[in-house]
Design a protein around this motif. Structure first.
Motif, PDB file in Angstrom:
ATOM      1  N   ILE A  29       0.869  -1.170   0.000  1.00  0.00           N
ATOM      2  CA  ILE A  29       0.000   0.000   0.000  1.00  0.00           C
ATOM      3  C   ILE A  29       0.910   1.225   0.000  1.00  0.00           C
ATOM      4  CG2 ILE A  29      -1.987  -1.126   1.080  1.00  0.00           C
ATOM      5  CD1 ILE A  29      -1.177   0.054   3.756  1.00  0.00           C
ATOM      6  N   PRO A  30       0.400   2.379  -0.439  1.00  0.00           N
ATOM      7  CA  PRO A  30       1.253   3.573  -0.501  1.00  0.00           C
ATOM      8  C   PRO A  30       1.789   3.972   0.871  1.00  0.00           C
ATOM      9  CG  PRO A  30      -0.814   3.929  -1.671  1.00  0.00           C
ATOM     10  CD  PRO A  30      -0.942   2.625  -0.929  1.00  0.00           C
ATOM     11  N   GLN A  31       2.936   4.639   0.839  1.00  0.00           N
ATOM     12  CA  GLN A  31       3.503   5.162   2.081  1.00  0.00           C
ATOM     13  C   GLN A  31       2.502   6.099   2.731  1.00  0.00           C
ATOM     14  OE1 GLN A  31       7.665   6.579   2.643  1.00  0.00           O
ATOM     15  NE2 GLN A  31       6.669   8.516   3.117  1.00  0.00           N
ATOM     16  N   LEU A  32       2.475   6.081   4.033  1.00  0.00           N
ATOM     17  CA  LEU A  32       1.616   6.989   4.774  1.00  0.00           C
ATOM     18  C   LEU A  32       2.127   8.423   4.610  1.00  0.00           C
ATOM     19  CD1 LEU A  32       1.343   4.859   8.020  1.00  0.00           C
ATOM     20  CD2 LEU A  32      -0.304   5.008   6.160  1.00  0.00           C
ATOM     21  N   PRO A  33       1.246   9.415   4.671  1.00  0.00           N
ATOM     22  CA  PRO A  33       1.699  10.803   4.550  1.00  0.00           C
ATOM     23  C   PRO A  33       2.558  11.182   5.749  1.00  0.00           C
ATOM     24  CG  PRO A  33      -0.634  10.718   5.111  1.00  0.00           C
ATOM     25  CD  PRO A  33      -0.192   9.309   4.871  1.00  0.00           C
ATOM     26  N   ALA A  34       3.836  11.377   5.509  1.00  0.00           N
ATOM     27  CA  ALA A  34       4.808  11.482   6.588  1.00  0.00           C
ATOM     28  C   ALA A  34       5.116  12.920   6.976  1.00  0.00           C
ATOM     29  CB  ALA A  34       6.101  10.784   6.190  1.00  0.00           C
ATOM     30  N   ILE A  35       5.550  13.065   8.217  1.00  0.00           N
ATOM     31  CA  ILE A  35       6.075  14.303   8.770  1.00  0.00           C
ATOM     32  C   ILE A  35       7.557  14.056   9.035  1.00  0.00           C
ATOM     33  CG2 ILE A  35       6.003  15.875  10.743  1.00  0.00           C
ATOM     34  CD1 ILE A  35       3.038  15.073  11.091  1.00  0.00           C
ATOM     35  N   HIS A  36       8.398  15.032   8.753  1.00  0.00           N
ATOM     36  CA  HIS A  36       9.835  14.862   8.970  1.00  0.00           C
ATOM     37  C   HIS A  36      10.141  14.582  10.443  1.00  0.00           C
ATOM     38  CE1 HIS A  36      14.107  15.259   8.498  1.00  0.00           C
ATOM     39  NE2 HIS A  36      14.145  16.217   9.408  1.00  0.00           N
ATOM     40  N   VAL A  37      10.923  13.539  10.681  1.00  0.00           N
ATOM     41  CA  VAL A  37      11.410  13.194  12.015  1.00  0.00           C
ATOM     42  C   VAL A  37      12.931  13.257  11.938  1.00  0.00           C
ATOM     43  CG1 VAL A  37      11.528  11.433  13.814  1.00  0.00           C
ATOM     44  CG2 VAL A  37       9.416  11.700  12.471  1.00  0.00           C
ATOM     45  N   VAL A 119       3.272  10.639  11.245  1.00  0.00           N
ATOM     46  CA  VAL A 119       2.261  10.464  10.208  1.00  0.00           C
ATOM     47  C   VAL A 119       1.259  11.603  10.328  1.00  0.00           C
ATOM     48  CG1 VAL A 119       0.473   8.957   9.267  1.00  0.00           C
ATOM     49  CG2 VAL A 119       2.540   7.951  10.283  1.00  0.00           C
ATOM     50  N   LYS A 120       1.038  12.303   9.238  1.00  0.00           N
ATOM     51  CA  LYS A 120       0.110  13.438   9.255  1.00  0.00           C
ATOM     52  C   LYS A 120      -1.249  12.997   9.787  1.00  0.00           C
ATOM     53  CE  LYS A 120       2.248  16.146   5.665  1.00  0.00           C
ATOM     54  NZ  LYS A 120       2.135  16.766   4.354  1.00  0.00           N
ATOM     55  N   ASN A 121      -1.747  13.776  10.731  1.00  0.00           N
ATOM     56  CA  ASN A 121      -3.077  13.613  11.321  1.00  0.00           C
ATOM     57  C   ASN A 121      -3.228  12.418  12.264  1.00  0.00           C
ATOM     58  OD1 ASN A 121      -3.781  15.857   9.809  1.00  0.00           O
ATOM     59  ND2 ASN A 121      -4.695  14.654   8.180  1.00  0.00           N
ATOM     60  N   TRP A 122      -2.158  11.681  12.533  1.00  0.00           N
ATOM     61  CA  TRP A 122      -2.246  10.588  13.495  1.00  0.00           C
ATOM     62  C   TRP A 122      -1.694  11.073  14.829  1.00  0.00           C
ATOM     63  CZ3 TRP A 122      -0.683   5.024  11.736  1.00  0.00           C
ATOM     64  CH2 TRP A 122      -1.443   4.642  10.626  1.00  0.00           C
ATOM     65  N   TYR A 123      -2.552  11.149  15.829  1.00  0.00           N
ATOM     66  CA  TYR A 123      -2.133  11.471  17.197  1.00  0.00           C
ATOM     67  C   TYR A 123      -1.811  10.133  17.863  1.00  0.00           C
ATOM     68  CZ  TYR A 123      -1.894  13.924  21.627  1.00  0.00           C
ATOM     69  OH  TYR A 123      -1.447  14.476  22.804  1.00  0.00           O
ATOM     70  N   GLN A 124      -0.540   9.939  18.276  1.00  0.00           N
ATOM     71  CA  GLN A 124      -0.087   8.635  18.750  1.00  0.00           C
ATOM     72  C   GLN A 124       0.429   8.693  20.185  1.00  0.00           C
ATOM     73  OE1 GLN A 124       2.574   8.446  15.202  1.00  0.00           O
ATOM     74  NE2 GLN A 124       1.941   6.298  15.157  1.00  0.00           N
ATOM     75  N   ILE A 125       0.035   7.671  20.943  1.00  0.00           N
ATOM     76  CA  ILE A 125       0.622   7.434  22.255  1.00  0.00           C
ATOM     77  C   ILE A 125       1.131   5.994  22.272  1.00  0.00           C
ATOM     78  CG2 ILE A 125      -0.800   9.158  23.438  1.00  0.00           C
ATOM     79  CD1 ILE A 125      -2.528   6.878  24.537  1.00  0.00           C
ATOM     80  N   PHE A 126       2.127   5.749  23.116  1.00  0.00           N
ATOM     81  CA  PHE A 126       2.725   4.419  23.214  1.00  0.00           C
ATOM     82  C   PHE A 126       2.923   4.071  24.676  1.00  0.00           C
ATOM     83  CE2 PHE A 126       4.099   6.260  19.220  1.00  0.00           C
ATOM     84  CZ  PHE A 126       3.921   5.225  18.318  1.00  0.00           C
ATOM     85  N   PHE A 127       2.733   2.794  25.010  1.00  0.00           N
ATOM     86  CA  PHE A 127       3.001   2.310  26.357  1.00  0.00           C
ATOM     87  C   PHE A 127       3.503   0.880  26.264  1.00  0.00           C
ATOM     88  CE2 PHE A 127      -1.405   1.464  25.398  1.00  0.00           C
ATOM     89  CZ  PHE A 127      -1.660   0.200  25.906  1.00  0.00           C
ATOM     90  N   HIS A 138      -3.735   5.228  18.518  1.00  0.00           N
ATOM     91  CA  HIS A 138      -3.749   6.472  17.753  1.00  0.00           C
ATOM     92  C   HIS A 138      -5.164   6.844  17.340  1.00  0.00           C
ATOM     93  CE1 HIS A 138      -3.421   3.710  14.216  1.00  0.00           C
ATOM     94  NE2 HIS A 138      -4.212   4.625  13.657  1.00  0.00           N
ATOM     95  N   GLN A 139      -5.336   8.137  17.138  1.00  0.00           N
ATOM     96  CA  GLN A 139      -6.579   8.676  16.602  1.00  0.00           C
ATOM     97  C   GLN A 139      -6.223   9.453  15.346  1.00  0.00           C
ATOM     98  OE1 GLN A 139      -8.701  11.450  19.131  1.00  0.00           O
ATOM     99  NE2 GLN A 139     -10.138  11.989  17.514  1.00  0.00           N
ATOM    100  N   VAL A 140      -7.008   9.277  14.299  1.00  0.00           N
ATOM    101  CA  VAL A 140      -6.830  10.072  13.089  1.00  0.00           C
ATOM    102  C   VAL A 140      -7.600  11.367  13.289  1.00  0.00           C
ATOM    103  CG1 VAL A 140      -7.144  10.194  10.589  1.00  0.00           C
ATOM    104  CG2 VAL A 140      -6.570   8.010  11.668  1.00  0.00           C
ATOM    105  N   LEU A 141      -6.875  12.473  13.256  1.00  0.00           N
ATOM    106  CA  LEU A 141      -7.472  13.790  13.456  1.00  0.00           C
ATOM    107  C   LEU A 141      -7.897  14.382  12.119  1.00  0.00           C
ATOM    108  CD1 LEU A 141      -4.862  15.181  15.999  1.00  0.00           C
ATOM    109  CD2 LEU A 141      -7.067  14.110  16.509  1.00  0.00           C
ATOM    110  N   PRO A 142      -8.812  15.339  12.152  1.00  0.00           N
ATOM    111  CA  PRO A 142      -9.186  16.016  10.895  1.00  0.00           C
ATOM    112  C   PRO A 142      -7.973  16.729  10.307  1.00  0.00           C
ATOM    113  CG  PRO A 142     -10.626  16.684  12.714  1.00  0.00           C
ATOM    114  CD  PRO A 142      -9.538  15.838  13.301  1.00  0.00           C
ATOM    115  N   ASP A 143      -8.004  16.953   9.012  1.00  0.00           N
ATOM    116  CA  ASP A 143      -6.914  17.674   8.346  1.00  0.00           C
ATOM    117  C   ASP A 143      -6.666  19.015   9.000  1.00  0.00           C
ATOM    118  OD1 ASP A 143      -6.264  15.770   6.464  1.00  0.00           O
ATOM    119  OD2 ASP A 143      -7.655  16.550   4.972  1.00  0.00           O
ATOM    120  N   ASP A 144      -5.396  19.331   9.178  1.00  0.00           N
ATOM    121  CA  ASP A 144      -4.969  20.616   9.702  1.00  0.00           C
ATOM    122  C   ASP A 144      -4.134  21.280   8.610  1.00  0.00           C
ATOM    123  OD1 ASP A 144      -3.802  22.783  10.943  1.00  0.00           O
ATOM    124  OD2 ASP A 144      -2.983  21.655  12.631  1.00  0.00           O
TER     125      ASP A 144
END
Length: 148
Positions: A29-37, A119-127, A138-144
């Motif tokens: 599947i296509p790469q997820l829309p990424a944010i620079h890390v 990942v754009k619009n993915w609010y992520q927490i990890f435990f 994670h929650q997918v947030l509306p486009d910002d």
């Protein structure tokens, strides 16, 4: 809350990708829309690329396999107590990240709040669960429009 993806970490992402496409017939599947890390993603070609491959594990929107390169220093660089890119993790998608965070807090479970970071619009927490597995919610947030 529903299972969304399993993330596997390997220094040979292409080999792992080939294995799962060949052995199980999983489709890319296509790469997820990424944010620079910083220190992890590559944006030298004018777009942000995650060192990863993504496969459908059923419905491509609902269940995926993420194959990522390791990043041992991620949690230190981002000052987070959990690193999702050392051994991998499995991820649940939720409709309200604040409810998920409150549930963990009420249970006394420490979590890393990465927010929207890779990942754009993915609010992520990890435990970490009691036997050492890293778990993402994670929650997918509306486009910002201001998010790049």
């Amino acid at each position: 809350m529903r299972l969304h993806h399993v993330n596997m970490v390997s220094s040979d992402v292409e080999g792992l990708n080939d294995f799962y496409q060949t052995a199980l017939g999983l489709d890319a599947i296509p790469q997820l829309p990424a944010i620079h890390v910083e220190g992890y993603t590559d944006n030298s070609a004018g777009e942000v690329k995650i060192p990863a491959r993504f496969l459908s594990a059923g419905d491509p929107e609902l269940l995926q396999l993420h194959l990522c390169a390791p990043d041992e220093g991620l949690s230190e660089r981002l000052r987070q107590p959990v690193n999702p890119l050392t051994r991998g993790h499995f991820a649940f998608r939720c409709d309200d990240i604040e409810v998920a965070k409150k549930r963990l807090e009420d249970a006394g479970i420490e979590y890393a709040d990465y927010g929207v970071w890779a990942v754009k619009n993915w609010y992520q927490i990890f435990f970490v669960d009691p036997i050492g597995n890293v778990v993402e919610i994670h929650q997918v947030l509306p486009d910002d429009p201001g998010q790049d």
